[in-house]
Design a protein around this motif. Structure first.
Motif, PDB file in Angstrom:
ATOM      1  N   ALA A 232       0.801  -1.023   0.054  1.00 43.81           N
ATOM      2  CA  ALA A 232      -0.067  -0.099  -0.103  1.00 43.81           C
ATOM      3  C   ALA A 232       0.620   1.209   0.056  1.00 43.81           C
ATOM      4  O   ALA A 232       0.543   2.301  -0.732  1.00 43.81           O
ATOM      5  CB  ALA A 232      -0.829  -0.037   1.246  1.00 43.81           C
ATOM      6  N   VAL A 233       1.912   1.252   0.772  1.00 46.45           N
ATOM      7  CA  VAL A 233       2.826   2.572   0.785  1.00 46.45           C
ATOM      8  C   VAL A 233       3.790   2.637  -0.376  1.00 46.45           C
ATOM      9  O   VAL A 233       4.035   3.555  -0.905  1.00 46.45           O
ATOM     10  CB  VAL A 233       3.734   2.456   2.092  1.00 46.45           C
ATOM     11  CG1 VAL A 233       4.657   3.183   2.310  1.00 46.45           C
ATOM     12  CG2 VAL A 233       2.770   2.547   3.426  1.00 46.45           C
ATOM     13  N   GLY A 234       4.104   1.253  -0.964  1.00 47.46           N
ATOM     14  CA  GLY A 234       5.288   1.667  -2.206  1.00 47.46           C
ATOM     15  C   GLY A 234       6.611   1.840  -1.606  1.00 47.46           C
ATOM     16  O   GLY A 234       7.072   1.496  -0.400  1.00 47.46           O
ATOM     17  N   ASP A 235       7.355   2.791  -2.225  1.00 40.78           N
ATOM     18  CA  ASP A 235       8.680   3.114  -1.949  1.00 40.78           C
ATOM     19  C   ASP A 235       8.589   4.342  -0.992  1.00 40.78           C
ATOM     20  O   ASP A 235       9.685   5.148  -0.905  1.00 40.78           O
ATOM     21  CB  ASP A 235       9.744   3.211  -3.037  1.00 40.78           C
ATOM     22  CG  ASP A 235       9.082   4.286  -4.022  1.00 40.78           C
ATOM     23  OD1 ASP A 235       8.213   4.795  -3.860  1.00 40.78           O
ATOM     24  OD2 ASP A 235       9.931   4.236  -5.009  1.00 40.78           O
ATOM     25  N   ARG A 236       7.375   4.658  -0.736  1.00 38.85           N
ATOM     26  CA  ARG A 236       7.157   6.151  -0.056  1.00 38.85           C
ATOM     27  C   ARG A 236       7.793   6.037   1.656  1.00 38.85           C
ATOM     28  O   ARG A 236       7.907   5.062   2.250  1.00 38.85           O
ATOM     29  CB  ARG A 236       5.971   6.473  -0.021  1.00 38.85           C
ATOM     30  CG  ARG A 236       5.360   6.831  -1.082  1.00 38.85           C
ATOM     31  CD  ARG A 236       3.876   7.040  -1.476  1.00 38.85           C
ATOM     32  NE  ARG A 236       3.413   7.511  -2.640  1.00 38.85           N
ATOM     33  CZ  ARG A 236       2.854   6.381  -3.394  1.00 38.85           C
ATOM     34  NH1 ARG A 236       2.425   5.189  -2.833  1.00 38.85           N
ATOM     35  NH2 ARG A 236       2.261   6.589  -4.709  1.00 38.85           N
ATOM     36  N   ARG A 237       7.969   7.179   2.458  1.00 42.90           N
ATOM     37  CA  ARG A 237       8.553   7.230   3.485  1.00 42.90           C
ATOM     38  C   ARG A 237       6.943   7.087   4.447  1.00 42.90           C
ATOM     39  O   ARG A 237       5.885   7.334   3.964  1.00 42.90           O
ATOM     40  CB  ARG A 237       8.965   8.700   3.974  1.00 42.90           C
ATOM     41  CG  ARG A 237      10.428   9.034   3.314  1.00 42.90           C
ATOM     42  CD  ARG A 237      11.478   8.054   3.856  1.00 42.90           C
ATOM     43  NE  ARG A 237      12.625   8.424   3.270  1.00 42.90           N
ATOM     44  CZ  ARG A 237      13.417   9.502   3.833  1.00 42.90           C
ATOM     45  NH1 ARG A 237      13.191  10.167   4.480  1.00 42.90           N
ATOM     46  NH2 ARG A 237      14.839   9.646   3.085  1.00 42.90           N
ATOM     47  N   THR A 238       7.069   6.811   5.932  1.00 42.11           N
ATOM     48  CA  THR A 238       6.118   6.586   6.523  1.00 42.11           C
ATOM     49  C   THR A 238       6.244   7.255   7.765  1.00 42.11           C
ATOM     50  O   THR A 238       7.190   7.542   8.551  1.00 42.11           O
ATOM     51  CB  THR A 238       5.875   5.170   6.795  1.00 42.11           C
ATOM     52  OG1 THR A 238       6.981   4.553   7.575  1.00 42.11           O
ATOM     53  CG2 THR A 238       5.810   4.132   5.706  1.00 42.11           C
ATOM     54  N   ILE A 239       4.973   7.973   8.205  1.00 37.65           N
ATOM     55  CA  ILE A 239       4.794   8.401   9.618  1.00 37.65           C
ATOM     56  C   ILE A 239       3.674   7.501  10.211  1.00 37.65           C
ATOM     57  O   ILE A 239       2.724   7.219   9.595  1.00 37.65           O
ATOM     58  CB  ILE A 239       4.200  10.018   9.515  1.00 37.65           C
ATOM     59  CG1 ILE A 239       5.367  10.656   8.694  1.00 37.65           C
ATOM     60  CG2 ILE A 239       3.847  10.579  10.831  1.00 37.65           C
ATOM     61  CD1 ILE A 239       4.635  12.276   8.354  1.00 37.65           C
ATOM     62  N   VAL A 240       4.104   7.020  11.300  1.00 38.46           N
ATOM     63  CA  VAL A 240       3.171   5.985  12.047  1.00 38.46           C
ATOM     64  C   VAL A 240       2.721   6.468  13.267  1.00 38.46           C
ATOM     65  O   VAL A 240       3.462   7.055  14.181  1.00 38.46           O
ATOM     66  CB  VAL A 240       4.180   4.696  12.033  1.00 38.46           C
ATOM     67  CG1 VAL A 240       3.186   3.668  13.076  1.00 38.46           C
ATOM     68  CG2 VAL A 240       4.330   4.052  10.915  1.00 38.46           C
ATOM     69  N   ARG A 241       1.517   6.397  13.543  1.00 37.24           N
ATOM     70  CA  ARG A 241       0.591   6.423  14.923  1.00 37.24           C
ATOM     71  C   ARG A 241      -0.154   5.287  15.202  1.00 37.24           C
ATOM     72  O   ARG A 241      -0.914   4.911  14.212  1.00 37.24           O
ATOM     73  CB  ARG A 241       0.286   7.883  15.022  1.00 37.24           C
ATOM     74  CG  ARG A 241      -1.156   7.881  14.530  1.00 37.24           C
ATOM     75  CD  ARG A 241      -1.757   9.374  15.091  1.00 37.24           C
ATOM     76  NE  ARG A 241      -1.855   9.431  16.328  1.00 37.24           N
ATOM     77  CZ  ARG A 241      -1.551  10.591  16.782  1.00 37.24           C
ATOM     78  NH1 ARG A 241      -1.393  11.959  16.110  1.00 37.24           N
ATOM     79  NH2 ARG A 241      -1.458  10.893  18.430  1.00 37.24           N
ATOM     80  N   VAL A 242       0.036   4.963  16.566  1.00 34.10           N
ATOM     81  CA  VAL A 242      -0.901   3.854  16.936  1.00 34.10           C
ATOM     82  C   VAL A 242      -1.279   4.369  18.206  1.00 34.10           C
ATOM     83  O   VAL A 242      -0.657   4.504  19.203  1.00 34.10           O
ATOM     84  CB  VAL A 242      -0.208   2.489  17.033  1.00 34.10           C
ATOM     85  CG1 VAL A 242      -1.008   1.553  17.690  1.00 34.10           C
ATOM     86  CG2 VAL A 242       0.380   1.960  15.667  1.00 34.10           C
ATOM     87  N   ASP A 243      -2.712   4.555  18.358  1.00 35.61           N
ATOM     88  CA  ASP A 243      -3.280   4.956  19.518  1.00 35.61           C
ATOM     89  C   ASP A 243      -4.910   4.347  19.500  1.00 35.61           C
ATOM     90  O   ASP A 243      -5.334   3.900  18.811  1.00 35.61           O
ATOM     91  CB  ASP A 243      -3.416   6.584  19.718  1.00 35.61           C
ATOM     92  CG  ASP A 243      -2.271   7.349  19.748  1.00 35.61           C
ATOM     93  OD1 ASP A 243      -1.595   7.325  21.010  1.00 35.61           O
ATOM     94  OD2 ASP A 243      -1.841   8.252  18.907  1.00 35.61           O
ATOM     95  N   ARG A 244      -5.228   4.663  21.001  1.00 38.98           N
ATOM     96  CA  ARG A 244      -6.798   4.541  21.179  1.00 38.98           C
ATOM     97  C   ARG A 244      -7.256   5.826  20.740  1.00 38.98           C
ATOM     98  O   ARG A 244      -6.902   6.802  20.765  1.00 38.98           O
ATOM     99  CB  ARG A 244      -7.156   4.250  22.801  1.00 38.98           C
ATOM    100  CG  ARG A 244      -6.637   2.726  23.063  1.00 38.98           C
ATOM    101  CD  ARG A 244      -6.926   2.386  24.538  1.00 38.98           C
ATOM    102  NE  ARG A 244      -6.086   3.166  25.278  1.00 38.98           N
ATOM    103  CZ  ARG A 244      -6.391   4.277  26.160  1.00 38.98           C
ATOM    104  NH1 ARG A 244      -7.730   4.710  26.265  1.00 38.98           N
ATOM    105  NH2 ARG A 244      -5.575   4.933  26.897  1.00 38.98           N
TER     106      ARG A 244
END
Length: 477
Positions: A275-287
């Protein structure tokens, strides 16, 4: 009911180590929980008699309790459902949580009227039920460890019933400064503080929260606070002295790293990479918790895309916002706002080959670990947080090393601030710039910072964190 044998170590918390569900055929299925309390109590040793006192949270829990199916080492309290709801939702989660996280909309809330007083009476009854159960289950001189804001009154109530016991209380939330804490009615504010001061030792996640508690004791109760040069803080009130302790819960790095490389995580990682491909990622995981500040985080990402066009089609924000407390209207509205904001960003910036925000609101732990591994930048920007383990977990799991954008209002900032990119959680523009800094960081610097973040964040894993508190309480004069 299966009666627990008298115990030398007792743990009290709203949620217990096991939960029961009623299957379609009427049978009860037990599910064991995890976390620091479970692993910590196990680490003390099976040869030591222990009992966990908790509330029956579901109809399955209530049925198991009434049928006597619970484990002898777990005493599940079948508190009246209305009393529980008023104590849990009305006081613990809609009043004390809001106070300690500073999230009341003060022009309109709180309103402390007759309804609140009914809820407060239920909170008192709920805490009294715990105190009575602990008093009944404890051997002479036993050690009792009471957990969190749900049970603020329990230490004092238990002390009145069993003055022979060694009692500790631990707050997993922040603690409000005196000016904000005094939003509470005067008698309620005093009772909460005096309740915790019934303990021999009161524990907190950071020095900041412990200091705020001490300040409230001075301002509200007129208590004597002794702040010693060695860092020890004691509070003396009504003829008793309580030691304040700081125990910074860390992530379980060994477990997370092993769990993050199992096949179910690998398959989800492959799907995310596609889904992302070769792009950079910003990740957050929260309630989807009001204090987590998810909407401002999305607006910061939106500002990044508007003001830093070099990131258009070159970055994806992976945002997992798992449902929380949907029986409260504020939380349902907040979840809707998260969904709406993410959709607006995708509508404005998305292209046939690029979805700027990948948002999921259904809980999936393996998928969260996959996102941890993929992260180039971790965004942890709470308005206020007791600790925030996600800030410690992502650096411990990240495959290539990630930059951490961290709110200075998270408890984790006390340990991780030196190697994180620090933000004011209310400043969307500064947060956008911090995201740009993280995305632009030299890979070697990012990896070095990440290693230091992981080391700091896993220094006191859950079982060691629990044992540290237990031993400090046992050794206290």
């Amino acid at each position: 009911m299966v009666e627990a044998s008298p115990a030398r170590i007792l743990l009290a918390s709203n949620r217990g180590p096991v939960s029961y569900s009623i299957e379609d055929d009427g049978e009860l299925t037990a599910r064991r929980g995890g976390g620091g309390l479970v692993s910590g109590l196990s680490a003390i040793g099976e040869e030591v008699d222990s009992v966990w006192v908790c509330a029956a949270l579901s109809e399955g829990d209530r049925a198991a309790t009434r049928q006597g199916l619970t484990d002898p080492s777990v005493r599940m309290l079948d508190i009246d459902a209305g009393t529980f709801a008023r104590a849990y939702n009305g006081i613990a989660n809609s009043t004390l949580w809001f106070v300690h996280h500073l999230i009341f909309n003060t022009p309109t809330t709180p309103v402390f009227g007759a309804s609140f007083r009914r809820e407060w009476a239920s909170y008192q009854a709920y805490n009294r039920a715990f105190a009575e159960a602990l008093a009944e289950a404890a051997t002479p001189g036993a050690t009792v460890m009471v957990q969190d804001y749900h049970l603020s009154l329990t230490p004092r109530l238990l002390r009145e019933l069993r003055p022979d016991l060694r009692i500790g209380h631990f707050s997993h939330t922040p603690w409000a400064p005196p000016d904000y804490y005094r939003l509470l009615p005067d008698d309620v504010a005093a009772q909460v503080l005096a309740g915790i001061l019934g303990a021999d030792r009161a524990g907190f996640l950071t020095r900041r929260w412990a200091a705020a508690f001490a300040d409230c004791c001075e301002a509200v109760l007129g208590a004597a606070v002794d702040r010693r040069e060695d860092g020890t803080v004691t509070v003396t009130h009504a003829g008793r002295t309580t030691v304040l302790g700081v125990h910074a819960l860390g992530a379980d790095g060994d477990f997370l790293r092993e769990r993050a490389h199992r096949p179910d995580v690998d398959s989800r990682l492959a799907a995310l990479r596609e889904a992302v491909g070769d792009r950079r990622t910003i990740v957050r995981v929260d309630r989807t918790e009001l204090s987590k500040n998810i909407v401002r985080g999305l607006h910061a990402y939106e500002h990044l895309l508007r003001t830093r066009p070099e990131w258009l089609e070159r970055v994806v924000h992976i945002a997992f916002a798992y449902p929380s407390r949907h029986d409260l209207p504020e939380y349902r509205e907040y979840t809707a706002s998260v969904l709406r904001t993410a959709q607006e960003i995708n509508d404005e910036f998305g292209t046939p080959t690029w979805q700027p925000v990948i948002l999921h609101v259904n809980d999936d732990f393996p998928r969260s670990l996959a996102a941890y591994r993929l992260a180039d930048v971790a965004l942890v920007n709470p308005i206020r947080d007791g600790m925030n383990l996600v800030a410690k977990e992502i650096p411990a799991v990240s495959d290539a090393g990630c930059a951490l954008v961290l709110s200075r209002e998270a408890g984790a900032y006390e340990e991780l601030g030196e190697d994180a990119i620090t933000v004011n959680p209310y400043d969307v523009i500064a947060t956008a710039e911090a995201l740009h800094t993280g995305l632009s960081m030299d890979p070697e610097e990012r990896a070095d910072r990440c290693k230091r973040l992981a080391a700091a964040g896993t220094a006191l894993p859950p079982s060691a964190w629990f044992l540290e508190q237990y031993r400090a309480l046992e050794q206290q004069d």
